[in-house]
Design an enzyme around this catalytic site. Structure first.
Site, PDB file in Angstrom:
ATOM      1  N   HIS A   6      -9.170   1.013   5.091  1.00 16.69           N
ATOM      2  CA  HIS A   6      -7.885   1.207   5.758  1.00 16.69           C
ATOM      3  C   HIS A   6      -8.068   2.137   6.959  1.00 16.69           C
ATOM      4  O   HIS A   6      -8.871   3.059   6.908  1.00 16.69           O
ATOM      5  CB  HIS A   6      -6.858   1.793   4.771  1.00 16.69           C
ATOM      6  N   GLY A  59       2.691   1.864  10.843  1.00 21.59           N
ATOM      7  CA  GLY A  59       3.633   2.963  10.705  1.00 21.59           C
ATOM      8  C   GLY A  59       4.337   3.338  12.001  1.00 21.59           C
ATOM      9  O   GLY A  59       4.985   4.372  12.098  1.00 21.59           O
ATOM     10  N   GLU A 109      -6.491   4.538   8.018  1.00 22.09           N
ATOM     11  CA  GLU A 109      -6.322   5.973   7.729  1.00 22.09           C
ATOM     12  C   GLU A 109      -7.578   6.536   7.071  1.00 22.09           C
ATOM     13  O   GLU A 109      -7.939   7.698   7.294  1.00 22.09           O
ATOM     14  CB  GLU A 109      -5.075   6.182   6.850  1.00 22.09           C
ATOM     15  N   GLY A 160       3.040  -1.279   4.271  1.00 21.64           N
ATOM     16  CA  GLY A 160       3.087   0.153   4.000  1.00 21.64           C
ATOM     17  C   GLY A 160       4.514   0.599   3.729  1.00 21.64           C
ATOM     18  O   GLY A 160       5.033   0.472   2.613  1.00 21.64           O
ATOM     19  N   GLY A 161       5.176   1.090   4.746  1.00 15.86           N
ATOM     20  CA  GLY A 161       6.516   1.675   4.614  1.00 15.86           C
ATOM     21  C   GLY A 161       7.500   0.813   3.833  1.00 15.86           C
ATOM     22  O   GLY A 161       8.176   1.295   2.916  1.00 15.86           O
ATOM     23  N   ASN A 185       0.868  -1.178   0.000  1.00 11.01           N
ATOM     24  CA  ASN A 185       0.000   0.000   0.000  1.00 11.01           C
ATOM     25  C   ASN A 185       0.909   1.234   0.000  1.00 11.01           C
ATOM     26  O   ASN A 185       1.519   1.550   1.007  1.00 11.01           O
ATOM     27  CB  ASN A 185      -0.881  -0.040   1.263  1.00 11.01           C
ATOM     28  N   TRP A 186       0.979   1.875  -1.155  1.00 10.08           N
ATOM     29  CA  TRP A 186       1.929   2.992  -1.286  1.00 10.08           C
ATOM     30  C   TRP A 186       1.418   4.289  -0.664  1.00 10.08           C
ATOM     31  O   TRP A 186       2.147   5.262  -0.580  1.00 10.08           O
ATOM     32  CB  TRP A 186       2.255   3.212  -2.779  1.00 10.08           C
ATOM     33  N   LYS A 187       0.149   4.309  -0.304  1.00 11.93           N
ATOM     34  CA  LYS A 187      -0.446   5.501   0.339  1.00 11.93           C
ATOM     35  C   LYS A 187      -0.168   6.754  -0.499  1.00 11.93           C
ATOM     36  O   LYS A 187      -0.120   6.674  -1.717  1.00 11.93           O
ATOM     37  CB  LYS A 187       0.061   5.627   1.777  1.00 11.93           C
ATOM     38  N   SER A 192       3.631  -2.586  10.224  1.00 11.58           N
ATOM     39  CA  SER A 192       5.086  -2.643  10.405  1.00 11.58           C
ATOM     40  C   SER A 192       5.710  -3.991  10.029  1.00 11.58           C
ATOM     41  O   SER A 192       6.651  -4.453  10.677  1.00 11.58           O
ATOM     42  CB  SER A 192       5.473  -2.253  11.836  1.00 11.58           C
ATOM     43  N   GLU A 232      -5.298  -5.271  10.535  1.00 11.88           N
ATOM     44  CA  GLU A 232      -4.238  -4.302  10.786  1.00 11.88           C
ATOM     45  C   GLU A 232      -4.481  -3.585  12.114  1.00 11.88           C
ATOM     46  O   GLU A 232      -5.239  -2.611  12.164  1.00 11.88           O
ATOM     47  CB  GLU A 232      -4.201  -3.259   9.667  1.00 11.88           C
TER      48      GLU A 232
HETATM   49  P1  PGA Z   1       3.103  -0.039   7.681  1.00  9.02           P
HETATM   50  O1  PGA Z   1       1.630   0.203   7.078  1.00  9.02           O
HETATM   51  O2  PGA Z   1       3.610  -1.307   7.062  1.00  9.02           O
HETATM   52  O3  PGA Z   1       3.884   1.177   7.284  1.00  9.02           O
HETATM   53  O4  PGA Z   1       2.928  -0.162   9.166  1.00  9.02           O
HETATM   54  C1  PGA Z   1       0.754  -0.857   6.905  1.00  9.02           C
HETATM   55  C2  PGA Z   1      -0.531  -0.358   6.320  1.00  9.02           C
HETATM   56  O5  PGA Z   1      -0.932   0.773   6.615  1.00  9.02           O
HETATM   57  O6  PGA Z   1      -1.188  -1.064   5.535  1.00  9.02           O
END
Ligand code: PGA
Length: 252
Positions: free
Chosen positions: A97, A175, A99, A236-237, A9-11, A215, A169
């Site tokens: 998600h 994050g 967010e 994510g990251g 997920n590149w956000k 993470s 999640e």
């Molecule tokens: P993260 O994000 O790997 O940076 O913790 C995961 C996500 O939001 O799907």
């Protein structure tokens, strides 16, 4: 059918050039891997979605959307519909998600409508959910996860589960560098399967893919993915770096 999936997920990251570069690097680095039953997914920003789909043509990389509006079309400034996504070859959409839930007010009720739109359009969703830190501290995490699933998803028909991938999640792990332990992930994934089994039966519960997110990185992926009810990860990251993302794919 239950599948192994690594999804990035590149956000809100990567401009045009960076999107091009990252796809190119991932293409190159996964070429040598034997990925028979493993799906590799990336979710770039909407702006670069169409070009990413083209760049990933005839490769193992599936390009998916990070979100979608529930309406067919109309006066919804800034939003994207299922038809628009389908018209550029996108077949899968991430929904719910944390967010989207916390910064953009997406409630379980809105997500239930989005799930309906996904199904009406014969798309697939990676449906995200998970508890906040305070829920875990107060030992309400199972209750919260169960209600997110029931309110967002449990209205669908049994046959629709073939279009659903789940992503657990825990919000406190997204994050933050803090990961659920493999045991915590397994415990929750087994619980998720058990409530699906109660509502829809064992066959559907056994066949749904449940990803862990929060993470995940090269150093912890293998241990998390080794758990029997963890079918992959939503990353994510670490998905923003081709080398790390590839290492995570290798871990599965
Ligand atoms: P993260 O994000 O790997 O940076 O913790 C995961 C996500 O939001 O799907």
């Amino acid at each position: 059918m239950r599948q192994k999936i690594v999804a990035g997920n590149w956000k809100m990251n990567n401009d045009k050039g960076e999107t091009k570069q990252l796809i190119k690097e991932i293409k190159k680095s996964i070429k040598k891997l034997s990925l028979k039953d493993t799906r590799v997914i990336v979710a770039p920003t909407f702006v670069h979605l169409a070009s990413a789909v083209k760049r990933a043509e005839n490769t193992k990389i599936e390009v998916v959307a990070q979100n979608m509006h529930q309406s067919k079309n109309g006066a919804f400034t800034g939003e994207i519909s299922a038809d628009m996504l389908k018209s550029i070859g996108v077949k899968t959409v991430i929904l719910g998600h944390s967010e989207r839930r916390s910064y953009f007010g997406e409630t379980d009720a809105i997500l239930a409508e989005k799930v309906n739109a996904v199904l009406e359009n014969d798309l697939e969703t990676i449906f995200c959910f998970g508890e906040l830190l305070e829920d875990r501290k107060s030992e309400n995490h199972f209750i919260v996860v169960e209600s997110q699933l029931k309110n967002g998803l449990f209205h669908i028909e049994a046959a629709a589960w073939k279009n659903i991938v789940l992503a657990y999640e825990p919000v406190w792990a997204i994050g933050t560098g803090e990961t659920a332990s493999p045991e915590q992930a397994q415990e929750m994934h087994a619980f998720i399967r058990s409530i699906i089994e109660k509502r829809y039966g064992k066959d559907i519960a056994d066949n749904v893919s449940i990803l862990y997110g929060g993470s995940v990185k090269p150093s912890n992926a293998e241990e998390i993915f080794s758990k029997p009810d963890v079918d992959g990860g939503l990353i994510g990251g670490a998905a923003l770096n081709a080398e790390d993302f590839t290492a995570i794919i290798k871990a599965i």
